[in-house]
Design an enzyme around this catalytic site. Structure first.
Site, PDB file in Angstrom:
ATOM      1  N   SER A   4      -3.912   2.365  -8.478  1.00  0.00           N
ATOM      2  CA  SER A   4      -4.711   3.599  -8.543  1.00  0.00           C
ATOM      3  C   SER A   4      -5.445   3.633  -9.875  1.00  0.00           C
ATOM      4  O   SER A   4      -5.024   2.996 -10.844  1.00  0.00           O
ATOM      5  CB  SER A   4      -3.783   4.811  -8.471  1.00  0.00           C
ATOM      6  N   ASN A  61       0.821  -1.226   0.000  1.00  0.00           N
ATOM      7  CA  ASN A  61       0.000   0.000   0.000  1.00  0.00           C
ATOM      8  C   ASN A  61       0.852   1.272   0.000  1.00  0.00           C
ATOM      9  O   ASN A  61       0.404   2.310  -0.476  1.00  0.00           O
ATOM     10  CB  ASN A  61      -0.906  -0.043   1.239  1.00  0.00           C
ATOM     11  N   ILE A  86      -9.897   9.065  -2.919  1.00  0.00           N
ATOM     12  CA  ILE A  86     -10.116   8.659  -1.527  1.00  0.00           C
ATOM     13  C   ILE A  86      -9.644   9.790  -0.615  1.00  0.00           C
ATOM     14  O   ILE A  86      -8.574  10.372  -0.835  1.00  0.00           O
ATOM     15  CB  ILE A  86      -9.322   7.362  -1.199  1.00  0.00           C
ATOM     16  N   TYR A  88       3.731   9.851 -11.259  1.00  0.00           N
ATOM     17  CA  TYR A  88       2.842   9.054 -10.395  1.00  0.00           C
ATOM     18  C   TYR A  88       2.070   8.047 -11.260  1.00  0.00           C
ATOM     19  O   TYR A  88       1.985   6.865 -10.932  1.00  0.00           O
ATOM     20  CB  TYR A  88       1.884   9.990  -9.652  1.00  0.00           C
TER      21      TYR A  88
HETATM   22  P1  NDP Z   1      -1.148   8.746   2.610  1.00  0.00           P
HETATM   23  O1  NDP Z   1      -0.226   9.805   2.125  1.00  0.00           O
HETATM   24  O2  NDP Z   1      -2.200   9.075   3.587  1.00  0.00           O
HETATM   25  O3  NDP Z   1      -0.317   7.502   3.162  1.00  0.00           O
HETATM   26  C1  NDP Z   1       0.791   7.003   2.463  1.00  0.00           C
HETATM   27  C2  NDP Z   1       1.395   5.895   3.294  1.00  0.00           C
HETATM   28  O4  NDP Z   1       2.572   5.383   2.649  1.00  0.00           O
HETATM   29  C3  NDP Z   1       1.844   6.386   4.663  1.00  0.00           C
HETATM   30  O5  NDP Z   1       1.604   5.353   5.589  1.00  0.00           O
HETATM   31  C4  NDP Z   1       3.329   6.612   4.476  1.00  0.00           C
HETATM   32  O6  NDP Z   1       3.978   6.563   5.729  1.00  0.00           O
HETATM   33  C5  NDP Z   1       3.664   5.431   3.566  1.00  0.00           C
HETATM   34  N1  NDP Z   1       4.908   5.599   2.818  1.00  0.00           N
HETATM   35  C6  NDP Z   1       5.226   6.569   1.949  1.00  0.00           C
HETATM   36  N2  NDP Z   1       6.452   6.378   1.461  1.00  0.00           N
HETATM   37  C7  NDP Z   1       6.922   5.261   2.055  1.00  0.00           C
HETATM   38  C8  NDP Z   1       8.146   4.560   1.968  1.00  0.00           C
HETATM   39  N3  NDP Z   1       9.151   4.981   1.201  1.00  0.00           N
HETATM   40  N4  NDP Z   1       8.287   3.429   2.696  1.00  0.00           N
HETATM   41  C9  NDP Z   1       7.307   3.000   3.497  1.00  0.00           C
HETATM   42  N5  NDP Z   1       6.128   3.624   3.625  1.00  0.00           N
HETATM   43  C10 NDP Z   1       5.943   4.750   2.905  1.00  0.00           C
HETATM   44  O7  NDP Z   1      -1.785   8.176   1.285  1.00  0.00           O
HETATM   45  P2  NDP Z   1      -3.044   7.235   1.014  1.00  0.00           P
HETATM   46  O8  NDP Z   1      -3.441   6.516   2.224  1.00  0.00           O
HETATM   47  O9  NDP Z   1      -4.035   8.052   0.298  1.00  0.00           O
HETATM   48  O10 NDP Z   1      -2.396   6.251  -0.051  1.00  0.00           O
HETATM   49  C11 NDP Z   1      -2.127   4.881   0.185  1.00  0.00           C
HETATM   50  C12 NDP Z   1      -1.901   4.218  -1.172  1.00  0.00           C
HETATM   51  O11 NDP Z   1      -3.080   4.355  -1.961  1.00  0.00           O
HETATM   52  C13 NDP Z   1      -0.778   4.871  -1.984  1.00  0.00           C
HETATM   53  O12 NDP Z   1      -0.070   3.882  -2.681  1.00  0.00           O
HETATM   54  C14 NDP Z   1      -1.532   5.760  -2.959  1.00  0.00           C
HETATM   55  O13 NDP Z   1      -0.795   5.995  -4.132  1.00  0.00           O
HETATM   56  C15 NDP Z   1      -2.764   4.923  -3.213  1.00  0.00           C
HETATM   57  N6  NDP Z   1      -3.896   5.649  -3.722  1.00  0.00           N
HETATM   58  C16 NDP Z   1      -4.456   6.708  -3.014  1.00  0.00           C
HETATM   59  C17 NDP Z   1      -5.546   7.379  -3.536  1.00  0.00           C
HETATM   60  C18 NDP Z   1      -6.195   8.507  -2.843  1.00  0.00           C
HETATM   61  O14 NDP Z   1      -7.083   9.149  -3.459  1.00  0.00           O
HETATM   62  N7  NDP Z   1      -5.879   8.806  -1.588  1.00  0.00           N
HETATM   63  C19 NDP Z   1      -6.112   7.006  -4.848  1.00  0.00           C
HETATM   64  C20 NDP Z   1      -5.452   5.914  -5.490  1.00  0.00           C
HETATM   65  C21 NDP Z   1      -4.392   5.268  -4.937  1.00  0.00           C
HETATM   66  P3  NDP Z   1       5.321   7.391   6.035  1.00  0.00           P
HETATM   67  O15 NDP Z   1       5.175   8.715   5.390  1.00  0.00           O
HETATM   68  O16 NDP Z   1       5.426   7.407   7.515  1.00  0.00           O
HETATM   69  O17 NDP Z   1       6.385   6.563   5.411  1.00  0.00           O
END
Ligand code: NDP
Length: 245
Positions: A136, A82, A182, A149
């Site tokens: 996505s 994720n 989302i 992206y």
């Molecule tokens: P958030 O920005 O709320 O969360 C992203 C998560 O990824 C955090 O837990 C962050 O934690 C973690 N993360 C980021 N970089 C790293 C890394 N290098 N290693 C480990 N963990 C990492 O985003 P969302 O919850 O919205 O997104 C979750 C997933 O869903 C993503 O892949 C996003 O692309 C995808 N998505 C989201 C959509 C949306 O509309 N929100 C739509 C479509 C897809 P930390 O920063 O502490 O590392």
């Protein structure tokens, strides 16, 4: 049953963690920074929830995660890929720099590929396990102001197919979930823009998605309801994927 959820400390990942805990999975949560909510979860679920720091874009971190899970649990039943980032700044594809491109691809694409490769021995051990990749709608939708992206998410669709083809003989299935819009930190900066698009009818279902919408798809997979599916895509997007005329 043991699951790893990358990027499980907030947003969609955190909702996935909670759904999996509700159906009695033990969950290893990973992300770069810590998790404010871990105490609350531990109060409810006790030893069944663990936080382990891992930046999926660093090889050393991925290897440490493997060792920790191998030594603690010996195998895993579910890997939820994720973790992901949006561009630090949205830029037209004619202006994005190689550094910005590398930053994003290193996490979203290379990180996802190699964390999956690293953890595969622990999935294979079980003879029956599942991988869920959170890609996505950007996997097939061109946004010219965040092309890197979109490329990363299109790449995750191929990661889904590759690992589905490679791991079926080991009893591991791979399913991709394509969330739409989302409501999380990731979309906070552009919330107004998206709300207007939704009000104007961009999605047949007339609301922003919530992290729980995606998490429920994951828990359904985790319960075994999709066990004759692999390489399959679930559009969790309020119908954004439907072409209309
Ligand atoms: P958030 O920005 O709320 O969360 C992203 C998560 O990824 C955090 O837990 C962050 O934690 C973690 N993360 C980021 N970089 C790293 C890394 N290098 N290693 C480990 N963990 C990492 O985003 P969302 O919850 O919205 O997104 C979750 C997933 O869903 C993503 O892949 C996003 O692309 C995808 N998505 C989201 C959509 C949306 O509309 N929100 C739509 C479509 C897809 P930390 O920063 O502490 O590392």
């Amino acid at each position: 049953m043991v699951a790893i959820v990358t990027g499980g400390n907030r947003g969609i990942g955190k909702a996935i963690v909670e759904e999996l805990l509700k159906i009695d999975y033990t969950v290893v949560i990973t992300s770069r920074s810590g998790m404010d909510d871990i105490k609350r979860l531990r109060d409810i679920y006790g030893k069944n929830v663990v936080f382990y720091p891992c930046d999926i874009s660093f090889d050393d971190d991925r290897k440490r995660l493997f060792r920790f899970v191998d030594e603690t649990y010996g195998s895993i039943d579910l890997l939820v890929n994720n973790a992901g980032v949006a561009p630090r700044e949205r830029k037209d594809i004619l202006e994005v720099t190689p550094e910005e491109f590398d930053y994003l691809l290193n996490i979203n694409l290379k990180g996802t590929f190699f964390v999956t490769q690293e953890l595969t021995p622990l999935l294979i051990k079980n003879k029956k396990a599942r991988i869920v990749n959170i890609s996505s709608m950007s996997a097939y939708t061109a946004s010219v102001n965040r092309g890197e992206y979109c490329i990363s998410k299109a790449g995750i669709s191929m990661i889904t197919k590759l690992f589905a083809a490679r791991l079926a003989e080991h009893g591991v299935s791979v399913i991709e979930i394509r969330p739409g819009i989302i409501e999380t930190d990731m979309t906070a900066k552009v919330k107004e823009k998206y709300e207007k698009l939704i009000a104007d009818g961009i999605t047949p279902i007339n609301r922003m998605g919530q992290p729980e919408d995606v998490a429920k798809c994951v828990s359904s997979i985790a319960l075994g309801n999709f066990d004759f599916c692999t390489g399959t895509v679930i559009d969790c997007d309020g119908g954004f994927n439907v072409r209309r005329l």
